[in-house]
Design an enzyme around this catalytic site. Sequence first.
Site: not given
Length: 732
Positions: A582, A638
Amino acid sequence: MEGGDKSGQERRRQSQARGMGPPWSQESSPEEGLPTEWSREWSVTRRVLLVVSLFSLLLGSSVLWVYIFRNCGPRPCETPMCLDLLARYQASGNTSEAPCTDFFSFSCEKAKRISDSFQALAEENKKRLKRQLEDPGSWHPGSGEEKAFQFYNSCMDTDAIEAEGAGPLKQVIEELGGWHISGNRTSFDFNQTLKLLMSQYGHFPFFKAYLGPHPVSPHTPVIKIDQPEFDVPLKKVQEQKIYAQIFREYLTYLNRLGTLLGGDPIKVQPHASLSISITSQLFQFLSPLEQQEAQDMHFQMVTINQLQEMAPAIDWLSCLQATFTPMSLSPSQLLMVQDLDYLRNMSQLVEEMLLKHRDFLQSHMIFGLVGTLSPALDSKFQEARRELRQKLRELTERPPLPAHPRWMKCVEEAGTFFEPTLVALFVREAFGPGIQSAAMELFTEIKDALVAHLKRLPWISQKTRREAQNRITQLQVQMGAPEWALKPELAGQEYSNIQLGPNFLQSFLSCVRSLQARKVWSFLQPLPYHRWQVSPWGVTASYSIPDHEVVFPAGLLQPPFFHPDYPRAVNFGAAGSIMARELLHIFYQLLLPGDCLDCDTRALQEALLCLERHYAAFPLPSGTSFSGSSTLLENAADVGALAIAFQAYSRSLLEYRGETKLPNWDLSPHQLFFRSYAQVLCREPSTEHSQVTHSPPRLRVHGPLSNTPAFARHFRCPRDALMNPSSRCQLW
């Protein structure tokens, strides 16, 4: 005597001269002339005793070192939380798979069934709400909480709902002016009916209208006009056979609705057919998603007056004013419109239908309303809708929808309508001060690791690095639930306009109107009333660009992703990687071409190209595909999230003592970190729109882990194994 003494002394001197040692070595025996055999035996015995002594000393030292090693190494965590986590992990993964060749199956696949961690967590949170809604001790008579429990009980009272049948829905249709198919029809006023559908029943048959942040002034609300959502994908570009099958299934469904409402099947048939024709034409007016992305279509700012001229069939001011009361609207009010061409074509179609097929247009609006209200209707309407959705998924080759128990739907509805009250109950039980403090500590460590990580990026300039560090420092974080929602005095005020009864449909509609009024009210208030985009029991984190704020709801920071009793490896690998991902959303613009002017563009593009090739090299299951270019930003997030979370975990091991591991499981703490990271991404491949931005789950596990040298090192992967490639990418 002198002679004797002299002879004794002489013998002693001769004995010493023959090398028999010092005098004290001969004092053990009074005899002076031992045989040679006895002397040899004594020498051997001494040597054996010496060897035995040395061996005993070595054995004792080894035992001591083993004891010290075991007590200084990670201790097994025997708490109930750890034992429960161990059971979860063992139930979700297949440890017979080699982690160096298929870590996704090793972590996520059991008996050819892939676990879905987020879905399982969402269901656990709903079960918690269910327990609270069914506990009479959770609420007090006369409180705002009481209405939430009354609504839930009314939703669960299926006997009463079945006994009412179609009666409550027929009453709603009469309030709209009736329907000649079911009888008691009065005159049909198109705009009056549309206004009631939008403002009183939450149904938008021709377009969506909702409040959102203004593009220039994010804290100012603006009404957005968007394309509608359709139940049926009536694309004429589909194969003719599939299109015809979809048409027949939808026709069967609409005929069934008309019959349930008391209509004659022969009379219902033409109305159902023309309703499908209207839906099909509206569908053709939509700009395809690919075209919107290619043309970079954004919302356009127009006034209500201008929109009235472009799409005159709709009384825009009247409909929007009724929907967004207490906002005060005028013809000069600015709106955000996404697809003006669609609205023009839609308006023209409505005008044609009003001239030629007025009754059929009304039927189309009634059919749509029934679909919207189906969750509050009896089982016959719900079963008709469920069968339609399952048939459409079969025809479009999508997996069937799972069957959910009645309680889950009632919990979802109660959570939507009574969120302010249920927030306090949920947070008090699931996210106490101790959990919140531990979660905030974890976030701080992840944030610090990101700051340290930025210092080592080769493609970022010194100036950009300072700006990035400042943005991290200025970032606001919210965890658990918004503070304003936890104020007990809000509970009663929120629901003063909700009238429950006399039947569940009327209760449902009263809640729909109250929710819409609450949304409008929240946008008219000072911040932070509309910052939270998900419920506190939701499982999705979010980052708000206008507020520069990241939000982690209480429902996300729950087992199996986070708990203070877990080994640190679990919390950093699961919740820590979610937090890091995030945070990296803040820096998406750095990776876009031309957006980071001070960056080493060549080095950055080489790293991105390397990452794209890295992901493209992985095999995927049959029927699964992805676009490396459209998923590149999320792939980069990721990879970066794993690197940052692992760095934070490694630093924590140096600063804190007492790391633990799961008991009776052959995974070291570092291996457990990677296993927990994969657990977050366990889910079935999706065929929905989310696939446009995210790689398939298997690739989201294998891509980042194989790009991490520490994974191959701790799992002892041989060189050139799938999870230990010969080359890796240096982006983050």
